[in-house]
Structures are given as structure tokens and as C-alpha cells.
Design an enzyme around this catalytic site. Sequence first.
Site, mmCIF file in Angstrom:
data_model
loop_
_atom_site.group_PDB
_atom_site.id
_atom_site.type_symbol
_atom_site.label_atom_id
_atom_site.label_comp_id
_atom_site.label_asym_id
_atom_site.label_seq_id
_atom_site.Cartn_x
_atom_site.Cartn_y
_atom_site.Cartn_z
ATOM 1 N N LYS A 9 0.861 -1.195 0.000
ATOM 2 C CA LYS A 9 0.000 0.000 0.000
ATOM 3 C C LYS A 9 0.893 1.240 0.000
ATOM 4 C CE LYS A 9 0.650 1.378 4.487
ATOM 5 N NZ LYS A 9 1.355 2.605 4.898
ATOM 6 N N PRO A 93 9.629 -4.543 0.156
ATOM 7 C CA PRO A 93 10.629 -4.278 1.193
ATOM 8 C C PRO A 93 9.957 -4.185 2.565
ATOM 9 C CG PRO A 93 10.639 -2.534 -0.498
ATOM 10 C CD PRO A 93 9.586 -3.519 -0.887
ATOM 11 N N GLY A 97 6.929 1.155 5.432
ATOM 12 C CA GLY A 97 5.731 1.993 5.342
ATOM 13 C C GLY A 97 4.855 1.567 4.173
ATOM 14 N N SER A 102 1.073 -6.130 7.029
ATOM 15 C CA SER A 102 -0.386 -5.956 7.117
ATOM 16 C C SER A 102 -1.056 -6.639 5.929
ATOM 17 C CB SER A 102 -0.754 -4.461 7.086
ATOM 18 O OG SER A 102 -0.143 -3.778 8.147
ATOM 19 N N ASP A 135 -3.425 -0.799 9.606
ATOM 20 C CA ASP A 135 -3.419 -0.817 8.134
ATOM 21 C C ASP A 135 -4.055 -2.080 7.557
ATOM 22 O OD1 ASP A 135 -2.165 1.616 7.858
ATOM 23 O OD2 ASP A 135 -0.149 0.749 7.792
HETATM 24 O O1 C5P Z 1 -1.943 -0.442 14.584
HETATM 25 P P1 C5P Z 1 -0.493 -0.728 14.481
HETATM 26 O O2 C5P Z 1 -0.102 -1.961 15.263
HETATM 27 O O3 C5P Z 1 0.009 -0.757 13.092
HETATM 28 O O4 C5P Z 1 0.226 0.497 15.175
HETATM 29 C C1 C5P Z 1 1.561 0.491 15.601
HETATM 30 C C2 C5P Z 1 1.795 1.667 16.530
HETATM 31 O O5 C5P Z 1 1.698 2.892 15.799
HETATM 32 C C3 C5P Z 1 0.765 1.815 17.648
HETATM 33 O O6 C5P Z 1 1.125 1.091 18.782
HETATM 34 C C4 C5P Z 1 0.788 3.305 17.912
HETATM 35 O O7 C5P Z 1 1.895 3.646 18.721
HETATM 36 C C5 C5P Z 1 1.051 3.901 16.541
HETATM 37 N N1 C5P Z 1 -0.199 4.297 15.852
HETATM 38 C C6 C5P Z 1 -0.890 5.414 16.290
HETATM 39 N N2 C5P Z 1 -2.029 5.798 15.633
HETATM 40 C C7 C5P Z 1 -2.481 5.106 14.557
HETATM 41 C C8 C5P Z 1 -1.785 3.973 14.087
HETATM 42 C C9 C5P Z 1 -0.640 3.592 14.759
HETATM 43 O O8 C5P Z 1 -0.478 6.061 17.264
HETATM 44 N N3 C5P Z 1 -3.586 5.525 13.929
#
Ligand code: C5P
Length: 289
Positions: A9, A93, A97, A102, A135
Site C-alpha cells: 500500500k 521491502p 511503510g 499488514s 493498516d
Molecule cells: O496499529 P499498528 O499496530 O500498526 O500500530 C503500531 C503503533 O503505531 C501503535 O502502537 C501506535 O503507537 C502507533 N499508531 C498510532 N495511531 C495510529 C496507528 C498507529 O499512534 N492511527
Amino acid sequence: MICERSGAKLNLTLDVTGRLPGGYHAVRSVMQGTDLCDELCIEPGAGEWQAPSNLRYLPSGGTNLAVRAALLFREETGLGPAGGVIRLKKNIPVCGGLGGGSGNAAAVLRALNRESGAGLTAAELRALAEKLGSDVPFCVTGGTMLAEGRGEVLTPLPPLPDCGIVVCRPDFSSSTPELFAALDRQKLRVHPDTEGVLRALEAGDLEGVARRCFNVFEAALSRRPAGLVAETKSALLDLGALGACMSGTGSAVFGIFADAVSAASAHAALTERGVTAFLCGPAQAAAIL
Ligand code: C5P
């Protein structure tokens, strides 16, 4: 054996608009699926889930998001195998990002949903996906979507017009939680023109989308990564990109080109300079069943 592909993505825009309970941030992002794909094959078996890959340093056990997806699917639906092997061929990769992990998790949910006969709808699969990461819900179908909330509130958008995309991976790694924290320490002054991107998508105006690609996390990078991202964006723009931007919390930087041919020649020029670059294009939303 069940095989499935999962695409990277891109965040064409990425804005952070506030804080949410539970330590998360409210985001607003125009997300785009691509045909830069990992491939995975699920072999149901008797033992615990394992997810070996062509990248030896990736965890293959219970912390791998693909394994967590298989466990979650069984837990929530009572269907699907209790264990087995998920063979991952990583082309995207990692930690870039680009939502590689995901996407793998979402692909496991799609594959098990189809093969087990569970027949969950996209909305139901997204409700599962949300438990695996912010994501993952987008990755259930990909396509072009506005992501809000934590990233799980999705609104389908008109597809990005046909184009070529080159993805580079500047040599730094960034931690998503740390970059969110770095953003919290500063006052965000510049935001993406998300409405402008939505209008451009509505009008089928590729240039209008590309020149508005913007990611607030670029401003939160420390000096060396910021320099590498700026350098990579300049290189892509000099090679004819209509717009260039970092995806997610990096380090991947993508350039959008008018067509596949101009993207291919930029990709060739970068490769000749010794830069690792990936050539791809936009992918439309996939049917889940
Ligand atoms: O949801 P995910 O596990 O991908 O998020 C990883 C970290 O990124 C979370 O623990 C949080 O610290 C941060 N995050 C956030 N706000 C979001 C998505 C991610 O603060 N909308």
C-alpha cells in the site's frame, strides 16, 4: 495448499488530525493499493502455525502477523485449519511503510475466508483485520480509499488513474510509535490538501493527485533520514515523476509517473546508479470471495 498475493500500500496523503483514546492517533490518509506483491501459500497441517519466508531475519512464529491472522480467523469463526505452514515470498521491502506485513495478514484472512467457506463479507473481514493492526483493514481489499479513525474507517474513492509508480527504499529504518511520538512533540503547521486530492480523484486528474501527495511524518524525521527522503524525492522528480512522497512512517518513498513507460525509464536510471528501486502500478480493489 491455498495461495494468495498481497500488494503493497502507499499513503498518497497522510495526515494526523488528533489523539484517540488508547494511545492511538486519528489519521486521515488517501491510501492506494499497488501490484508490488508478496506471495503466500498456506499448507494446513497438524502442528503450530509457522510462517517461514525468503528473509531469514523475519520472525516465523507467533509474532508474525500472518500467523496471528490465521489464529484469529480460527478463534473468531471456528473454521479454517488449526495449524500449518504459511510460506511467504517477500518481494515488498519490509518495514518500509508499505504495509507488507499488514498485507500478508489480510491475505491470510481472505484465503482462509474463501477456502473454509466462512463467507464473511469485506466489512466482516475488516472487523477481524482491525484487531491485527491499523493498516490491515485497508489491505483486505486494497484499491483507493480514504482511511480515517485509527486507519480502520474506510471510504472507497474513485480509482487512481492509470500511471506508473517507482518505489525506493532510502537506507534508514524508522519506528512507527517513535515517529508518532516525534510528531506529538512538534506543532504541525502544514497538512496535506486531502480535499484537493479527493477532487482530483473525482475528476480523474492524475497530475492533480500526484502534485498533492504529502506526508506529515516527513517533518518528524531526524536530520539524516529527512535528508535521504528529500534526496530520493528530488531524484524521482528529476526523472519525471509528477509527484513524490514518503509512504507511512517510511522509509519508502514513491514517485508517480504519467505512465508505465516513463516509470520504467526512471526505474532503469535509478538501477544504473545502484539505487534499489521497485517498479509497480496501482491496483484496483480486489474482490474478497
Ligand atoms: O496499529 P499498528 O499496530 O500498526 O500500530 C503500531 C503503533 O503505531 C501503535 O502502537 C501506535 O503507537 C502507533 N499508531 C498510532 N495511531 C495510529 C496507528 C498507529 O499512534 N492511527
